[in-house]
Design an enzyme around this catalytic site. Structure first.
Site, mmCIF file in Angstrom:
data_model
loop_
_atom_site.group_PDB
_atom_site.id
_atom_site.type_symbol
_atom_site.label_atom_id
_atom_site.label_comp_id
_atom_site.label_asym_id
_atom_site.label_seq_id
_atom_site.Cartn_x
_atom_site.Cartn_y
_atom_site.Cartn_z
ATOM 1 N N ARG A 21 46.241 46.663 61.696
ATOM 2 C CA ARG A 21 45.684 47.497 62.768
ATOM 3 C C ARG A 21 45.451 48.908 62.230
ATOM 4 O O ARG A 21 45.790 49.240 61.113
ATOM 5 C CB ARG A 21 46.620 47.537 63.978
ATOM 6 C CG ARG A 21 48.004 48.067 63.670
ATOM 7 C CD ARG A 21 48.937 47.890 64.866
ATOM 8 N NE ARG A 21 50.269 48.423 64.611
ATOM 9 C CZ ARG A 21 51.239 47.762 64.008
ATOM 10 N NH1 ARG A 21 51.028 46.508 63.600
ATOM 11 N NH2 ARG A 21 52.430 48.308 63.830
ATOM 12 N N ASN A 86 48.699 51.825 52.244
ATOM 13 C CA ASN A 86 48.467 52.374 53.567
ATOM 14 C C ASN A 86 49.684 52.259 54.484
ATOM 15 O O ASN A 86 49.874 53.107 55.359
ATOM 16 C CB ASN A 86 47.275 51.661 54.218
ATOM 17 C CG ASN A 86 47.191 51.942 55.695
ATOM 18 O OD1 ASN A 86 46.785 53.022 56.128
ATOM 19 N ND2 ASN A 86 47.601 50.970 56.516
ATOM 20 N N TYR A 155 59.200 62.292 56.903
ATOM 21 C CA TYR A 155 57.778 61.952 56.753
ATOM 22 C C TYR A 155 57.096 62.915 55.788
ATOM 23 O O TYR A 155 56.384 62.498 54.869
ATOM 24 C CB TYR A 155 57.089 61.998 58.116
ATOM 25 C CG TYR A 155 55.636 61.618 58.073
ATOM 26 C CD1 TYR A 155 55.245 60.284 58.035
ATOM 27 C CD2 TYR A 155 54.644 62.601 58.061
ATOM 28 C CE1 TYR A 155 53.902 59.930 57.993
ATOM 29 C CE2 TYR A 155 53.307 62.256 58.018
ATOM 30 C CZ TYR A 155 52.933 60.928 57.979
ATOM 31 O OH TYR A 155 51.607 60.587 57.926
ATOM 32 N N LYS A 159 55.518 61.952 51.986
ATOM 33 C CA LYS A 159 54.110 62.131 51.620
ATOM 34 C C LYS A 159 53.962 63.088 50.435
ATOM 35 O O LYS A 159 53.074 62.905 49.593
ATOM 36 C CB LYS A 159 53.304 62.625 52.822
ATOM 37 C CG LYS A 159 53.239 61.610 53.960
ATOM 38 C CD LYS A 159 52.655 60.263 53.515
ATOM 39 C CE LYS A 159 52.494 59.303 54.668
ATOM 40 N NZ LYS A 159 51.898 58.008 54.272
#
Length: 230
Positions: A21, A86, A155, A159
């Site tokens: 999704r 991803n 988070y 990254k």
């Protein structure tokens, strides 16, 4: 930016993680549209309903599933030209002092450790011929040139680490193209519908990066097909 691109990806093989999704699905859609054989990674393969891609069980946090996914691709087609990392999760707006340890660990495991180990498993296939591509879906929240404020510590750090992985791959492997991309603030389950960008828009630059020819740019951070500071 004017870069050398494959007009078609026919004869090439891609693996997209988190492809059920949101941005991941749209990336897989775009690679299929360009002619690639696409393995769509999913924790539950029943979530992959399109018959124009190959569903592959892949929770990036599980060693055996990472190994099995790459082994299946090796046995099926014997090549891997594109790996799009991803799959990812968000933590929360809490500060580091307030964030539970298990949330920190799960975020780093999913967003950073998973891609590192998946690339490790896939390197022999990606390096089998010049021009293998790794596209790491990162975030502007991990930029070192911006103030790191507003919560989401795990988070952000994951990254930033993913961007470091991109730079390492670029420096270490001459025949590999590795790039990071910020898709922008996209309407996904993670953003709970609050974002202005569609998943299709968020997928545009990752798809573009996956089309780079062997003499294309590497070791860079992108958004909307433009270079961004780290």
């Amino acid at each position: 930016m004017d870069v050398p691109l494959y007009e078609t990806l026919e004869g090439q093989v891609a693996l997209v993680t988190g492809a059920t999704r949101g941005i991941g699905k749209r990336i897989a859609d775009g690679l299929v549209d360009h002619g690639a054989t696409v393995y769509a990674g999913a924790r539950n393969t029943d979530d992959i309903t399109s018959d124009d891609r190959r569903a592959i069980e892949l929770d990036v946090t599980i060693d055996t599933q990472r190994e099995a996914a790459i082994e299946r691709i090796r046995e099926d087609v014997g090549q891997l030209d594109i790996l799009v990392n991803n799959a990812g999760i968000m933590d929360s707006r809490e500060s580091l002092a307030e964030m539970p340890a298990e949330v920190i660990d799960q975020t780093l495991t999913t967003n950073l450790h998973g891609p590192i180990h998946l690339i490790k498993e896939a390197l022999d296939l990606l390096l089998d011929r010049p021009g293998g591509r790794v596209v790491n879906v990162s975030s502007g929240l991990g930029k070192l040139t911006d103030p790191q404020t507003g919560g989401m510590p795990a988070y952000r750090i994951s990254k930033t680490g993913l961007n470091g992985l991109t730079k390492y791959l670029d420096g270490e492997y001459d025949d590999l193209l590795a790039n990071s991309v910020c898709p922008g603030y996209v309407q996904t389950d993670m953003t709970e519908g609050s974002a202005p960008r569609t998943p299709e828009k968020g997928a545009e630059t990752p798809i573009w990066l996956a089309r780079f020819r062997p003499d294309g740019p590497s070791g860079e951070f992108w958004r909307d097909r433009s270079l961004k500071p780290w």
